[in-house]
Enzyme design. Sequence first.
Site: not given
Ligand code: HEM
Ligand code: NAG
Length: 318
Positions: A58, A62, A90, A186
Amino acid sequence: MKIIEYSFLAFFLLLPLVLADLRVGFYNATCPQAESIIQKVVQKQFATDSSITGGLLRMHFHDCFVRGCDASILIDSTPKKPSEKSAGPNLTVRGFELIDEAKKSLEAACPSTVSCADIITLATRDSVVLAGGQSYAAPTGRRDGLVSNPDDVNLPGPTFSVSEALQSFTAKGLTLNDMVTLLGAHTVGLVHCNFFEDRLSDFQGTGSPDPSMDPALVAKLSKLCAAGKNPTTFLDQNTSSTFDNQYYNQLLLKRGILQIDQELASDNSTTGIVSGFASNGVRFSQSFATAILKMGSLQVLVGNAGEIRKNCRVFNPK
Ligand code: HEM
Ligand SMILES: CC(=O)N[C@H]1CO[C@H](CO)[C@@H](O)[C@@H]1O
Ligand SMILES: *[C@@H]1O[C@H](CO)[C@@H](O)[C@H](O)[C@H]1NC(C)=O
Ligand SMILES: *[C@@H]1O[C@H](CO)[C@@H](O)[C@H](O)[C@H]1NC(C)=O
Ligand SMILES: *[C@@H]1O[C@H](CO)[C@@H](O)[C@H](O)[C@H]1NC(C)=O
């Protein structure tokens, strides 16, 4: 004549190794241990916390989608100067400590040589392989950017439609197929309740849960989210820490967590891609390697552009 032939030959042989001026083995001469130093740090972390693969994937996404893959996501915010880390999406990006650790070892071995942007790229690759994904040679030579601005963060959201999400991918030169493939990331990682809770009860003002979610999953997630302060669950409800094609199989079983995930299975422009990957894990793995290399070459800084940061969290002092 011979020379011309050979240079043509060299050009075509080298072509697959070169993406947008990046080169496989960019640090061969200047820091031959670079890739193995990063790999060791990732292995050590993965051994105690295999969820790091989700964090890094992720982070890489980003980073690359905001000003290109230039490590702009790593810059710490200060009260005077907020960075990308201060932007809404973020909030839960994680894995920054791993990047710091790799950077520290690299600075000790070869000071001011390996960019933070390349560390993210290589660490992501290594973590995918440890989780069971296919390995791939990752071209390097990225430089670190000089700008990190929260106003630049404009990422697709989880309630976007497929065509809305596609707009942000095509704006980067990526295709529909690339998008469906990259969302296969995902297959690992965590998601907080606030990103899918709207699907569980009063979906789009209907007073009912999202009908495209398996009722058993609705029940499970409702219980989970009610029990804590924005807890997390796995994006792939079957093989949550394995980098495989189960994400797509889960979508076919109405067990996608985010609205955008589940829409991939029903939208008529993507449903065929989803069932193709669901039935062929090898094809998914290969396509993912290609797509993430494409994502990793977005708007990169090369040559003398940008800098090689000494500390990934701050720009070098002038
Ligand atoms: C339409 C595109 C995408 C949307 C709307 C999206 C949205 C999200 C959201 C909302 C989360 C949850 C974050 C959280 O709760 O902390 C997430 C997690 C994640 N996303 Fe996506 N994502 C997208 C595309 C991608 C792409 C292109 C990648 C990588 C190639 C990716 C990799 C991941 C991974 C690995 C997680 C898990 C993060 C973790 O374990 O901390 N995503 N994504
Ligand atoms: C990991 C990190 O720095 N997260 C920041 C994302 O932005 C918020 C404010 O919107 C900060 O409070 C977090 O520390
Ligand atoms: C670095 O070494 C590898 C392995 O020998 C090779 O495949 C690659 O082309 C080299 N890259 C450069 C830029 O020298
Ligand atoms: C979960 O994944 C395994 C391993 O790929 C697979 O064999 C099984 O059918 C999956 N189960 C469900 C309920 O999808
Ligand atoms: C999807 O459906 C729309 C109308 O419902 C149709 O116009 C379009 O051709 C379809 N696309 C594909 C790829 O089947």
